[in-house]
Design a protein around this motif. Structure first.
Motif, mmCIF file in Angstrom:
data_model
loop_
_atom_site.group_PDB
_atom_site.id
_atom_site.type_symbol
_atom_site.label_atom_id
_atom_site.label_comp_id
_atom_site.label_asym_id
_atom_site.label_seq_id
_atom_site.Cartn_x
_atom_site.Cartn_y
_atom_site.Cartn_z
ATOM 1 N N THR A 137 -12.400 22.759 -18.765
ATOM 2 C CA THR A 137 -11.208 22.293 -19.487
ATOM 3 C C THR A 137 -10.100 23.325 -19.339
ATOM 4 O OG1 THR A 137 -11.785 23.368 -21.579
ATOM 5 C CG2 THR A 137 -12.643 21.127 -21.222
ATOM 6 N N PRO A 138 -8.851 22.897 -19.458
ATOM 7 C CA PRO A 138 -7.747 23.860 -19.384
ATOM 8 C C PRO A 138 -7.831 24.925 -20.482
ATOM 9 C CG PRO A 138 -6.905 21.620 -19.213
ATOM 10 C CD PRO A 138 -8.364 21.519 -19.549
ATOM 11 N N MET A 140 -2.602 30.266 -9.926
ATOM 12 C CA MET A 140 -4.047 30.008 -10.001
ATOM 13 C C MET A 140 -4.354 28.905 -11.008
ATOM 14 S SD MET A 140 -5.120 31.738 -7.588
ATOM 15 C CE MET A 140 -6.753 31.098 -7.808
ATOM 16 N N VAL A 141 -3.647 28.900 -12.131
ATOM 17 C CA VAL A 141 -3.844 27.849 -13.136
ATOM 18 C C VAL A 141 -3.439 26.499 -12.540
ATOM 19 C CG1 VAL A 141 -3.087 26.959 -15.380
ATOM 20 C CG2 VAL A 141 -3.642 29.389 -15.116
ATOM 21 N N ALA A 142 -2.320 26.472 -11.821
ATOM 22 C CA ALA A 142 -1.859 25.227 -11.193
ATOM 23 C C ALA A 142 -2.846 24.757 -10.130
ATOM 24 C CB ALA A 142 -0.475 25.425 -10.590
ATOM 25 N N TRP A 161 -6.085 25.394 -10.027
ATOM 26 C CA TRP A 161 -7.269 24.898 -10.735
ATOM 27 C C TRP A 161 -7.017 23.479 -11.251
ATOM 28 C CZ3 TRP A 161 -8.098 23.213 -15.710
ATOM 29 C CH2 TRP A 161 -9.423 23.053 -16.090
ATOM 30 N N GLU A 162 -5.842 23.270 -11.840
ATOM 31 C CA GLU A 162 -5.494 21.963 -12.396
ATOM 32 C C GLU A 162 -5.475 20.880 -11.312
ATOM 33 O OE1 GLU A 162 -4.651 19.045 -15.064
ATOM 34 O OE2 GLU A 162 -5.127 21.107 -15.579
ATOM 35 N N ARG A 163 -4.884 21.197 -10.161
ATOM 36 C CA ARG A 163 -4.870 20.219 -9.057
ATOM 37 C C ARG A 163 -6.280 19.872 -8.620
ATOM 38 N NH1 ARG A 163 -0.543 23.410 -7.327
ATOM 39 N NH2 ARG A 163 -1.851 24.497 -5.817
ATOM 40 N N GLU A 164 -7.142 20.872 -8.525
ATOM 41 C CA GLU A 164 -8.514 20.615 -8.101
ATOM 42 C C GLU A 164 -9.277 19.791 -9.133
ATOM 43 O OE1 GLU A 164 -10.530 24.123 -6.720
ATOM 44 O OE2 GLU A 164 -9.034 24.475 -5.164
ATOM 45 N N GLN A 165 -8.975 19.988 -10.401
ATOM 46 C CA GLN A 165 -9.628 19.189 -11.440
ATOM 47 C C GLN A 165 -9.244 17.711 -11.324
ATOM 48 O OE1 GLN A 165 -12.043 20.360 -13.677
ATOM 49 N NE2 GLN A 165 -11.852 21.992 -12.186
ATOM 50 N N ARG A 166 -8.063 17.448 -10.780
ATOM 51 C CA ARG A 166 -7.624 16.062 -10.567
ATOM 52 C C ARG A 166 -8.085 15.518 -9.220
ATOM 53 N NH1 ARG A 166 -1.395 16.644 -11.544
ATOM 54 N NH2 ARG A 166 -1.931 18.521 -10.441
ATOM 55 N N GLY A 167 -8.847 16.317 -8.466
ATOM 56 C CA GLY A 167 -9.377 15.865 -7.181
ATOM 57 C C GLY A 167 -8.484 16.137 -5.997
ATOM 58 N N GLN A 168 -7.463 16.943 -6.173
ATOM 59 C CA GLN A 168 -6.536 17.256 -5.084
ATOM 60 C C GLN A 168 -6.912 18.601 -4.467
ATOM 61 O OE1 GLN A 168 -2.739 17.172 -7.008
ATOM 62 N NE2 GLN A 168 -2.722 14.951 -7.190
ATOM 63 N N TYR A 169 -7.932 18.571 -3.605
ATOM 64 C CA TYR A 169 -8.418 19.792 -2.970
ATOM 65 C C TYR A 169 -7.614 20.114 -1.727
ATOM 66 C CZ TYR A 169 -12.491 19.387 -5.955
ATOM 67 O OH TYR A 169 -13.312 19.303 -7.036
ATOM 68 N N VAL A 188 -10.194 31.784 -3.495
ATOM 69 C CA VAL A 188 -9.095 32.720 -3.768
ATOM 70 C C VAL A 188 -9.482 33.676 -4.896
ATOM 71 C CG1 VAL A 188 -6.694 32.899 -4.536
ATOM 72 C CG2 VAL A 188 -7.349 31.117 -2.911
ATOM 73 N N MET A 189 -10.075 33.136 -5.955
ATOM 74 C CA MET A 189 -10.484 33.976 -7.083
ATOM 75 C C MET A 189 -11.580 34.952 -6.670
ATOM 76 S SD MET A 189 -8.666 33.413 -9.765
ATOM 77 C CE MET A 189 -9.693 34.210 -10.980
ATOM 78 N N SER A 190 -12.558 34.474 -5.923
ATOM 79 C CA SER A 190 -13.662 35.340 -5.488
ATOM 80 C C SER A 190 -13.159 36.449 -4.581
ATOM 81 C CB SER A 190 -14.727 34.518 -4.755
ATOM 82 O OG SER A 190 -15.300 33.586 -5.631
#
Length: 82
Positions: free
Chosen positions: A14-15, A42-44, A46-54, A65-67
């Motif tokens: 969750t955000p 990074m927050v943006a 993550w949010e895009r990926e949560q919506r399925g926009q990989y 990127v985080m790793s």
């Protein structure tokens, strides 16, 4: 930041959870060397990926990127401690 805390950051669902974990990470880092713009990116991402926009390329995805940043920071800290 411990490996466990980092894994939990990568596994946010969750955000609110993501923001809470980023706040803890910032506190551990004592806000030194942290780019607010990079954090917002990074927050943006993550949010895009949560919506399925990989992103098509894996090196442009949130976990990669985080790793990459996490292990680079650990390597610098280890080198500075030697």
């Amino acid at each position: 930041m411990s490996d466990l805390r980092f894994q939990q950051l990568l596994d946010c669902h969750t955000p609110e959870e993501l923001i809470r974990r980023f706040r803890r990470a910032l506190k551990l880092a004592e806000n030194t060397g942290v780019s607010v713009v990079r954090l917002a990116d990074m927050v943006a991402l993550w949010e895009r990926e949560q919506r399925g926009q990989y992103r098509a390329k894996a090196p442009q995805r949130f976990a990669f990127v985080m790793s990459d940043a996490y292990f680079q920071a650990r390597a610098l800290k280890t080198a500075a401690g030697d």
